[in-house]
Design an enzyme around this catalytic site. Sequence first.
Site, PDB file in Angstrom:
ATOM      1  CB  CYS A  49      -0.985  -0.050   1.155  1.00 44.75           C
ATOM      2  SG  CYS A  49      -2.306   1.160   0.979  1.00 44.75           S
ATOM      3  CG  HIS A 160      -3.737  -3.657   2.895  1.00 48.22           C
ATOM      4  ND1 HIS A 160      -2.796  -3.162   3.772  1.00 48.22           N
ATOM      5  CD2 HIS A 160      -4.291  -2.578   2.311  1.00 48.22           C
ATOM      6  CE1 HIS A 160      -2.789  -1.850   3.726  1.00 48.22           C
ATOM      7  NE2 HIS A 160      -3.690  -1.469   2.838  1.00 48.22           N
ATOM      8  CD  GLU A 162      -1.598  -6.206   5.358  1.00 47.87           C
ATOM      9  OE1 GLU A 162      -1.243  -6.587   4.229  1.00 47.87           O
ATOM     10  OE2 GLU A 162      -1.819  -5.001   5.623  1.00 47.87           O
ATOM     11  CG  ASP A 209     -24.015  -4.605  18.054  1.00 45.34           C
ATOM     12  OD1 ASP A 209     -23.229  -4.214  17.185  1.00 45.34           O
ATOM     13  OD2 ASP A 209     -25.237  -4.368  18.024  1.00 45.34           O
ATOM     14  N   GLY A 297     -16.591   4.468  21.364  1.00 43.60           N
ATOM     15  CA  GLY A 297     -15.619   5.138  22.235  1.00 43.60           C
ATOM     16  C   GLY A 297     -14.451   5.779  21.517  1.00 43.60           C
ATOM     17  CG  ASP A 369     -26.179   4.415  15.918  1.00 45.22           C
ATOM     18  OD1 ASP A 369     -26.025   3.365  15.290  1.00 45.22           O
ATOM     19  OD2 ASP A 369     -25.349   4.839  16.741  1.00 45.22           O
ATOM     20  CG  ASN A 434     -25.788   0.883  12.362  1.00 44.07           C
ATOM     21  OD1 ASN A 434     -25.482  -0.234  11.976  1.00 44.07           O
ATOM     22  ND2 ASN A 434     -24.928   1.669  12.991  1.00 44.07           N
TER      23      ASN A 434
HETATM   24  O1  1PR Z   1     -21.069   6.446  19.836  1.00 49.31           O
HETATM   25  O2  1PR Z   1     -18.823   6.275  18.839  1.00 49.31           O
HETATM   26  O3  1PR Z   1     -19.240   5.367  21.077  1.00 49.31           O
HETATM   27  O4  1PR Z   1     -20.180   4.273  19.073  1.00 49.31           O
HETATM   28  C1  1PR Z   1     -21.107   3.388  19.618  1.00 49.31           C
HETATM   29  C2  1PR Z   1     -21.373   2.326  18.591  1.00 49.31           C
HETATM   30  O5  1PR Z   1     -22.169   1.308  19.180  1.00 49.31           O
HETATM   31  C3  1PR Z   1     -22.137   2.845  17.386  1.00 49.31           C
HETATM   32  O6  1PR Z   1     -21.569   2.313  16.215  1.00 49.31           O
HETATM   33  C4  1PR Z   1     -23.553   2.301  17.569  1.00 49.31           C
HETATM   34  O7  1PR Z   1     -24.115   1.947  16.315  1.00 49.31           O
HETATM   35  C5  1PR Z   1     -23.319   1.064  18.400  1.00 49.31           C
HETATM   36  N1  1PR Z   1     -24.421   0.775  19.326  1.00 49.31           N
HETATM   37  C6  1PR Z   1     -24.669   1.436  20.471  1.00 49.31           C
HETATM   38  N2  1PR Z   1     -25.730   0.860  21.102  1.00 49.31           N
HETATM   39  C7  1PR Z   1     -26.142  -0.160  20.353  1.00 49.31           C
HETATM   40  C8  1PR Z   1     -27.227  -1.076  20.663  1.00 49.31           C
HETATM   41  O8  1PR Z   1     -27.576  -1.959  19.874  1.00 49.31           O
HETATM   42  N3  1PR Z   1     -27.849  -0.915  21.818  1.00 49.31           N
HETATM   43  N4  1PR Z   1     -25.377  -1.112  18.255  1.00 49.31           N
HETATM   44  C9  1PR Z   1     -25.304  -0.226  19.223  1.00 49.31           C
HETATM   45  C10 1PR Z   1     -25.736  -0.812  17.062  1.00 49.31           C
HETATM   46  C11 1PR Z   1     -26.493  -1.837  15.209  1.00 49.31           C
HETATM   47  C12 1PR Z   1     -25.700  -2.588  14.256  1.00 49.31           C
HETATM   48  C13 1PR Z   1     -26.274  -3.962  14.080  1.00 49.31           C
HETATM   49  C14 1PR Z   1     -27.064  -3.859  12.826  1.00 49.31           C
HETATM   50  C15 1PR Z   1     -27.400  -5.172  12.206  1.00 49.31           C
HETATM   51  N5  1PR Z   1     -26.008  -2.036  16.508  1.00 49.31           N
HETATM   52  O9  1PR Z   1     -24.399  -2.637  14.609  1.00 49.31           O
HETATM   53  O10 1PR Z   1     -25.223  -4.811  14.032  1.00 49.31           O
HETATM   54  O11 1PR Z   1     -28.270  -3.130  13.073  1.00 49.31           O
HETATM   55  O12 1PR Z   1     -28.224  -5.904  13.033  1.00 49.31           O
HETATM   56  P1  1PR Z   1     -29.235  -6.969  12.437  1.00 49.31           P
HETATM   57  O13 1PR Z   1     -28.575  -7.573  11.229  1.00 49.31           O
HETATM   58  O14 1PR Z   1     -29.390  -7.997  13.513  1.00 49.31           O
HETATM   59  O15 1PR Z   1     -30.508  -6.249  12.115  1.00 49.31           O
HETATM   60  P2  1PR Z   1     -19.827   5.646  19.752  1.00 49.31           P
END
Ligand code: 1PR
Length: 519
Positions: A49, A160, A162, A209, A297, A369, A434
């Site tokens: 790269c 890449h 790797e 997640d 985070g 989100d 999302n």
């Molecule tokens: O705000 O920078 O600290 O990031 C927090 C991260 O955590 C964000 O990317 C946010 O989307 C994620 N997050 C926070 N709370 C939740 C929760 O579910 N309570 N998850 C969460 C978000 C959504 C997708 C999921 C898809 C597909 N989850 O990641 O994987 O919707 O799901 P499915 O195929 O089952 O429908 P920050």
Amino acid sequence: MPRRLMPLQKLIFPGVGAFGHAMDALQAKGFVEPLKEYIASGKPYMGICVGMQTLFEGSEESRTKGLGIIPGIVKHFSTADKAVPHMGWNATQLVKEQTEVGGQAVNYGIDQDSVYYFVHSYAVPYADNLKEWTLATTQYGDEIFVSAVQKGNVCCTQFHPEKSGFAGIKLLRSFLEGTGVVDDSKVKIFDPRPKSRDLFTKRIIACLDVRANDQGDLVVTKGDQYDVREKSEAGGDVRNLGKPVELAKRYFDEGADEIAFLNITSFRNCPMADLPMLEVLKLASQTVFVPLTIGGGIRDVTDPDGKVHSALDVAGEYFRSGADKVSIGSDAVYAAEQFYANDGVPDGTTAIETIAKAYGAQAVVISVDPKRVYVKDPSETNHHVIKTPYTGPNGETYCWYQCTVKGGREGRDLDVRQLVTACQRLGAGEILLNCMDKDGTNSGYDIELIKDVKSAVTIPVVASSGAGNPSHFSQVFNETNVESALAAGIFHRREVPIETVKNHLKESGILVREDHTKL
Ligand code: 1PR
């Protein structure tokens, strides 16, 4: 202080990030002359790269000069017909062949039937004066660029290895186990042949997640519209769908093209030394050879003793632990708000800007989100609305998508179009889109949302939330021009294997990656 490289037997320079940043670092650390001396000595060199790009004279990405070993300038891709960065798996066309086999294989195990993982916005357009140096070319849109370089003791790839599954490991093994030096007098050179279309594949991403459960163990969980607790009157336990490292390995084995880890309770402040995902990444990158994205985070953090670590430092820790991209959620919303408050002028201070500057735009993903807010009439809001056949609770036929922070806990006065356009302007390289209304519902992706976002940006978009069966994937690829689709629940619960999704896409005429390489 000048560094000595000559005692080395072989040298791999794996580059990540921006051209100027890489060259400045080589300059500052005294590596420029030793690198030139090493390559001129005829000892085996592999650049990856940016480790390849720095061998050229310069790059449109920066005013800093390159090492000037290969003629030519690295140029930005055109965004006229495709998303940039070029992010994902693409094929190569070999333009060299050995007339006599023996010693180091000239193709270093690169295979035209395999695809390799690329992530870059700049590339070297193929030109006749690069014939001697070009080992393979790749087509993206209608641009043909140098994807692998070979001459004598030099072998480089724009992709890449790797992160390219077993196909990439085969290449690294060829360099490490071979002599690393090719006899160029026994090599025949061809011209690349343009194809009617490129062989860029659609990516299937598995998303994990991750959070600590009530017993304090780090588990993969999955919500329904972001609620990750089992349903019970007393408030159920956090759903436990497995261990992060084990699941990531399973998805790699099953053919996932990328794996995303999201630390979903990252809105709680966590001292730098305790970032829970560092260990997960370190362990996962020992057995998973596809790109890893880490989210949750990525922002400034404060230790209990008051010491503040910048988002750039936090991201740096993740990159050093094996992440290829960081995904920014809440902080991106605040950055966009700051951008508009500043009359649309980037001020250079946001996490998006500082991380993109150091590691390149391709390393910065924005995790969005959004949730639907229905209105009876567009005049009820200042936000960008769409007309929708899926009416609201009171028969509303318009909606806008509201951005949220803290894992959907708090809605902001910002719509998704404002967010993604601001983030692209600030230097983000990809949108992970999302949809809170669709998450965990198995009812298919929110096609309206995806189309709306895709039409607003030129960076790649990952469709996420709602996948319930293989036809949802073909639908999202046929009806929108997203580059990749992500799913969580159906993979975790083993309802639909990744292989079934890919077979269905292949039958529908959609290009996907298959790794047939046997080591
Ligand atoms: O705000 O920078 O600290 O990031 C927090 C991260 O955590 C964000 O990317 C946010 O989307 C994620 N997050 C926070 N709370 C939740 C929760 O579910 N309570 N998850 C969460 C978000 C959504 C997708 C999921 C898809 C597909 N989850 O990641 O994987 O919707 O799901 P499915 O195929 O089952 O429908 P920050």
